[in-house]
Design a protein around this motif. Structure first.
Motif, PDB file in Angstrom:
ATOM      1  N   GLU A 187      -9.650   3.171   2.742  1.00 31.89           N
ATOM      2  CA  GLU A 187      -8.351   3.439   3.318  1.00 31.89           C
ATOM      3  C   GLU A 187      -7.919   2.512   4.464  1.00 31.89           C
ATOM      4  OE1 GLU A 187      -5.977   5.254   2.484  1.00 31.89           O
ATOM      5  OE2 GLU A 187      -6.889   6.064   0.669  1.00 31.89           O
ATOM      6  N   THR A 198      -1.816   0.201  -5.597  1.00 31.34           N
ATOM      7  CA  THR A 198      -1.617   1.410  -5.218  1.00 31.34           C
ATOM      8  C   THR A 198       0.088   1.887  -4.815  1.00 31.34           C
ATOM      9  OG1 THR A 198      -1.587   0.862  -2.857  1.00 31.34           O
ATOM     10  CG2 THR A 198      -3.677   1.680  -3.830  1.00 31.34           C
ATOM     11  N   GLU A 253     -14.700   6.303   1.237  1.00 28.76           N
ATOM     12  CA  GLU A 253     -13.126   6.524   1.070  1.00 28.76           C
ATOM     13  C   GLU A 253     -12.451   6.238   2.577  1.00 28.76           C
ATOM     14  OE1 GLU A 253      -9.835   7.601  -0.523  1.00 28.76           O
ATOM     15  OE2 GLU A 253     -11.717   7.500  -1.483  1.00 28.76           O
ATOM     16  N   SER A 291      -4.969  -0.278   4.570  1.00 28.36           N
ATOM     17  CA  SER A 291      -3.873   0.287   5.334  1.00 28.36           C
ATOM     18  C   SER A 291      -3.716  -0.463   6.683  1.00 28.36           C
ATOM     19  CB  SER A 291      -3.649   1.759   5.641  1.00 28.36           C
ATOM     20  OG  SER A 291      -4.942   2.255   6.141  1.00 28.36           O
ATOM     21  N   THR A 308       0.713  -1.247  -0.084  1.00 27.38           N
ATOM     22  CA  THR A 308      -0.076  -0.034   0.060  1.00 27.38           C
ATOM     23  C   THR A 308       0.883   1.101   0.073  1.00 27.38           C
ATOM     24  OG1 THR A 308      -1.617  -1.261   1.165  1.00 27.38           O
ATOM     25  CG2 THR A 308      -1.882   1.172   1.261  1.00 27.38           C
TER      26      THR A 308
END
Length: 406
Positions: free
Chosen positions: A224, A194, A220, A228, A171
């Motif tokens: 994320e 990514t 969003e 992550s 990531t």
């Protein structure tokens, strides 16, 4: 396997380093093996604590405070607690070692870091870690989900023959020079979508199969958190990863292997469109024109799969031509005066019809290919026209599949 010697404090380990060092090309190397390290360890250890008195003057003569580098080697060691790697110029090598926790978050590792045939049983934290030189994980095994979050691989990075038992995500990682995935085993998910890839990738004998992902539209914040923190892979990341792998193989003239990822990319897109229709219809945000466009894209992908499995199967293309062509041929000839339908099978009639069927499979056949004196109904032209389109499409797909090894 040799019995491990328990080491219960950093002081005990320092004494072992003092007893196990050697010089090569005016460098000091420290190596230990067959240890069970029963305390949290931070590397590197200050060289002033481990250089024997007999060698201390030689060390000070060769290394200035601004230019000192240590070389540590651990072989067949088990780290029961945390291993922390902090900012240093040191070269670190671990051979056939077992780890529970490894943490190098927010640290700059300027030396060569080698984990060779190692086992990472629990959490591995390389968040915001910078590997300035070699990062080698050859033939190592990661048992837990792994996220290389904003990890900077500035030198050569080796994951050859490494096994990831759970999802692995790069990531926002930087691949600056070269990353090798030769023979890497991905048992669950793989996300490269990514990553910032300015360097090269070596992906010979590297296979990623279809895997479970987050099959829904994400906010969003949720997106994320998935890539992550929780090591979950959204479906759009999955599709993009397959596209990257496809293009990498094409750029390396490995068209054969690229087909594998082309199929996976198209199938993932089909699922992505299905999810889009279901979820956006629930919220009533998809306009009718957009709905029709998505449905046509779905149909196109479905037809592509049925006709030649996304360009990979000429056998399926041939079957598509015959199976799709036959009912339209049958419907067209039944709309003429030449044939009538009877429930009883006649071999003579079948063989007579077969020769006309072969002519029908030529998209440029004439409308009067059944002979003179035949009356043609309106349905004949409808079935014949649609049949020409589908058979012509099947022939094109047949040729495309034959060109897969171009």
């Amino acid at each position: 396997m040799e019995e491990l010697i328990p080491v219960n404090s950093e002081k005990e380990l320092e004494e072992l380093f003092k007893q196990n060092y050697f010089e090569v090309d005016e460098d000091f190397y420290f190596g230990v093996k067959n240890l069970e390290i029963n305390f949290p360890l931070t590397l590197p250890i200050n060289e002033e604590r481990i250089i024997p008195e007999s060698a201390s003057e030689k060390w000070e003569a060769r290394y200035s405070p601004n230019n000192s580098k240590q070389h540590f080697s651990f072989s067949n060691c088990q780290f029961k607690y945390l291993l922390e790697l902090v900012e240093s110029e040191s070269n670190l090598q671990f051979n056939s070692c077992k780890f529970n926790f490894v943490d190098a978050e927010n640290n700059y590792l300027n030396g060569k870091i080698r984990f060779r045939e190692c086992y990472f049983y629990d959490n591995v934290n390389f968040r915001n870690t910078t590997f300035y030189d070699l990062a080698d994980f050859w033939r190592s095994v990661f048992y837990q989900p792994t996220i290389f979050f904003k990890t900077e691989f500035l030198g050569t990075t080796v994951f050859s023959a490494t096994a990831f038992k759970e999802n692995v995500l790069f990531t926002y990682s930087l691949i600056d020079k070269l990353i090798l995935f030769r023979g890497t085993k991905i048992e669950k998910g793989f996300d490269l979508s990514t990553a910032i890839r300015s360097g090269e990738m070596g992906i010979f004998d590297f296979h990623v199969k279809d895997y479970k992902c987050l099959n829904k539209n994400l906010s969003e914040e949720t997106y994320e958190r998935a890539i992550s923190e929780t090591a979950e892979i959204p479906i759009k990341n999955k599709r993009e990863t397959f596209r990257i792998l496809k293009q990498e193989h094409i750029s390396q003239n490995n068209v054969v292997q690229s087909i594998e990822y082309k199929k996976l990319e198209k199938e993932t897109l089909r699922n992505e469109l299905r999810i889009k229709l279901v979820e956006e219809n629930k919220s009533h945000v998809l306009k009718k024109a957009k709905y029709l466009e998505v449905k046509l894209d779905q149909f196109n992908l479905w037809l592509n799969k049925c006709s030649n499995n996304h360009g990979s199967s000429y056998g399926r293309a041939f079957a598509f031509i015959v199976l799709v062509g036959w009912p339209f041929f049958f419907g067209s000839v039944m709309a003429t005066s030449k044939y009538d339908f009877y429930p009883n099978f006649s071999l003579a009639a079948f063989l007579d019809g077969l020769k006309y069927f072969i002519q029908f499979l030529l998209p440029t056949h004439k409308f009067d290919y059944l002979g003179d004196g035949v009356e043609y109904g309106t349905c004949f032209y409808v079935f014949d026209f649609i049949g020409r389109l589908l058979v012509g499409y099947g022939i094109y797909q047949f040729i495309q599949a034959f060109r897969k090894f171009r």
